[in-house]
Design an enzyme around this catalytic site. Sequence first.
Site, PDB file in Angstrom:
ATOM      1  N   HIS A 187      20.961   6.282 -15.292  1.00  0.00           N
ATOM      2  CA  HIS A 187      19.867   7.256 -15.336  1.00  0.00           C
ATOM      3  C   HIS A 187      20.397   8.637 -15.731  1.00  0.00           C
ATOM      4  CE1 HIS A 187      16.281   9.461 -14.375  1.00  0.00           C
ATOM      5  NE2 HIS A 187      16.848  10.099 -13.371  1.00  0.00           N
ATOM      6  N   GLU A 225      22.122   4.559 -10.859  1.00  0.00           N
ATOM      7  CA  GLU A 225      22.041   6.019 -10.791  1.00  0.00           C
ATOM      8  C   GLU A 225      22.763   6.673 -11.960  1.00  0.00           C
ATOM      9  OE1 GLU A 225      21.566  10.035  -9.333  1.00  0.00           O
ATOM     10  OE2 GLU A 225      20.422   8.182  -9.433  1.00  0.00           O
TER      11      GLU A 225
END
Length: 381
Positions: free
Chosen positions: A114, A111
């Site tokens: 990203h 996460e």
Amino acid sequence: MSWQSMDALTWARLLGLVLLMAAVPLAWIWARKPGASRAQRLVALTSLTLFLTFDLIVFGAFTRLSDSGLGCPDWPGCYGEVSPLAARDDIHAAQTAQPTGPVTWSKAWIEMIHRYLAMLVGALIVVMTALAWMERRRLQLSPWWPTATLVWVLIQGLFGKYTVVLKLYPAIVTLHLLGGAVLLALLVRQREAYRGRSLRLSPGLRPWVPLSLLVVMLQIALGGWVSTNYAVLACQGFPTCNGQWWPQMDFAAGFQILRELGRTADGGFLPSTALVAIHWVHRLFALVVVAMLLGLAWALRRAPDTRPWAVALVALLVWQVGSGMANVVLQWPLLAALMHTSGAAALVGVLTALWVRCRAAPFLIRPDVQTGSLQPVHSLP
């Protein structure tokens, strides 16, 4: 924990990290051609940002498909920290409570990587916008194009925030996916304008290019709705769905936009027939996409300068159909899903580039090798 929990020092550290990441590609661009003008560097920067945006879209799909969207349950940091390293105690506690839950060590890193990549793209677009305004008297392309791109990437950031804050709310996640495709198209638009290439298309054929792009965008939205509602496996088998050509479907529940993940608008559980409807509509609309793109490719094959575009469209169409079928037949393997996302992004890029070139507008520009300025390309008759 919400994003407000990050104190001023942590915000400063995050900003410093983003600036450090952006400095690497910017230094590389500046070092490649020490004597290049700012206009030439703007062209190179736009191309690099386009490449990273494509990577961001694919990695975003990987983040979603690996169930890492809530790997850090706050935004923009991780448990109020810049990286999972600093948040290891919180991550360990969450993983201990739910070993296969939304927060694990690997999902937190996926996460955050990203988010780092998204922040890097945003920082490069800020530099692109600044360069475009500084060079606005030498550029024939309006600086409002990169400015619009900057505004859009900020909107994308908000979609990313509310994806986390609203716990994977399907409408927000779908808009986030579709927004990535729009961002890619904006960057392709600018890059093609800087390159200044044009194509001759008959007046009757030209409108079919943006129309095909619109159809692909609609299919991406439907595909995003399938993915965000986890409806990929709602239909077993191909070409039929659960052994039927017209399975039982609940369109009203499936296409209620304002609802939570797995729930109907009134708070009940989303029925399986709603997931079937979501999946089947995406599959049926794929027939429209295939017909449109095959028709466009057939028309483009007639001229030597447009024949490569026809080959590219057919190749990407085969890629998309094949990866889509693999998702169903092979029970949604990660590789096939990523191939499907990358193919959709590539189709947006190819169709946008084709649209820009066939318009051959007077504001298309190309770099002058000797002066470094960007010169206009005149319209085709």
